[in-house]
Design a protein around this motif. Structure first.
Motif: not given
Length: 300
Positions: A73-101
């Motif tokens: 939904g964010w991308e209906n209005f704005f780009s991702q920070p620093n205009n990064l083109d990121i695959d969310l599935k790839e992050i959740y599958t293979n990357k290190n991440y922290i989810v904000s509360g």
């Protein structure tokens, strides 16, 4: 893995301790408004970058009212920070991440240098805010087109921008939210500006309240200009505005609201109450208004 603090939890997934690249996933409450989320996003991005994380907004796996057809939904209005083109599935599958509360983390919203703290007391440092926003985000292309179309209809450069909330905001007086001025108090200040600055050739009004709009039209006639007048609400009272709008196209509503705020930021003068919308307009403008008056009347 989850970290727990009292009744809150934060999801953490560190797959490779040698890899220092950590994504910071920003998520929001489903009922939160667009510019509330925008203001908080800036604080989260600032916080993440101070920690060396890569910030990403996820309104797909953590949907909000602006998520449609399982999109982000964010991308209906704005780009991702620093205009990064990121695959969310790839992050959740293979990357290190922290989810904000979902909670407003005090480490973010108190210590953040530009966007921290409650929005009602954070309408300063707008030159720095404008630079931060423009260096990190781009508007969605459809919104650029909408702004261009509105500016073909409205010559904004010598307008006095006026922002005022009504409906549930003044009817229910939500605790700890900024007090809004009455129409008469607002009119007196507008008249002062019009008398002082003779180049003002009209008022660009941003409000959601049909009754307020009618009062402005009665007082100023064709001197009043608005965008998307069909969105004005005849408020019956007694309930939150969100609950009365749940059957409407939230993305279109959000885009049209954002266009109004962007046009407000392009006016030559500004008179405003304090809300997330006006705080964002000030940041988008970057202290380039020739003169500004902000009604800081305390909190309900």
């Amino acid at each position: 893995m989850y970290f727990f603090h009292k009744d809150k939890r934060k999801k953490v997934c560190i797959r490779d301790k040698k890899d220092k690249e950590i994504f910071y996933i920003i998520r929001f409450n489903k009922k939160e408004g667009l510019l509330s989320m925008f203001f908080k996003t800036m604080a989260y991005v600032e916080f993440a970058e101070e920690k060396g994380y890569i910030p990403i907004i996820d309104m797909k796996n953590y949907p909000t009212m602006y998520t449609q057809n399982e999109n982000n939904g964010w991308e209906n209005f704005f780009s991702q920070p620093n205009n990064l083109d990121i695959d969310l599935k790839e992050i959740y599958t293979n990357k290190n991440y922290i989810v904000s509360g979902f909670e407003d983390n005090p480490n973010v919203f108190i210590n953040s240098s530009l966007f921290g703290g409650y929005f009602a007391s954070n309408y300063f440092n707008n030159i720095q805010k404008k630079h931060f926003i423009e260096s990190h985000f781009m508007l969605n292309g459809e919104i650029y087109k909408m702004i261009e179309e509105e500016m073909k209809q409205i010559d904004i450069k010598n307008k006095l921008g006026v922002f005022i909330r009504g409906t549930d905001y003044t009817s229910l007086k939500p605790k700890s939210h900024p007090i809004q001025p009455t129409f008469d108090v607002l009119k007196n200040k507008i008249d002062d500006f019009i008398f002082k600055y003779r180049e003002i050739d009209g008022i660009y009004l941003v409000t959601e309240d049909l009754k307020l709009y009618q009062q402005f039209k009665e007082a100023y006639g064709d001197f009043i200009t608005m965008s998307y007048e069909s969105n004005l609400i005849e408020y019956k009272g007694g309930q939150l505005l969100y609950s009365t709008l749940k059957n409407k196209d939230k993305v279109l509503q959000g885009r049209e609201y954002l266009v109004r705020i962007m046009l407000l930021s392009k006016c030559r003068y500004l008179i405003t109450s304090i809300t997330n919308g006006s705080v964002c307009a000030l940041a988008f403008n970057g202290d380039q208004y020739k003169d500004t008056y902000i009604f800081d009347l305390g909190l309900y």
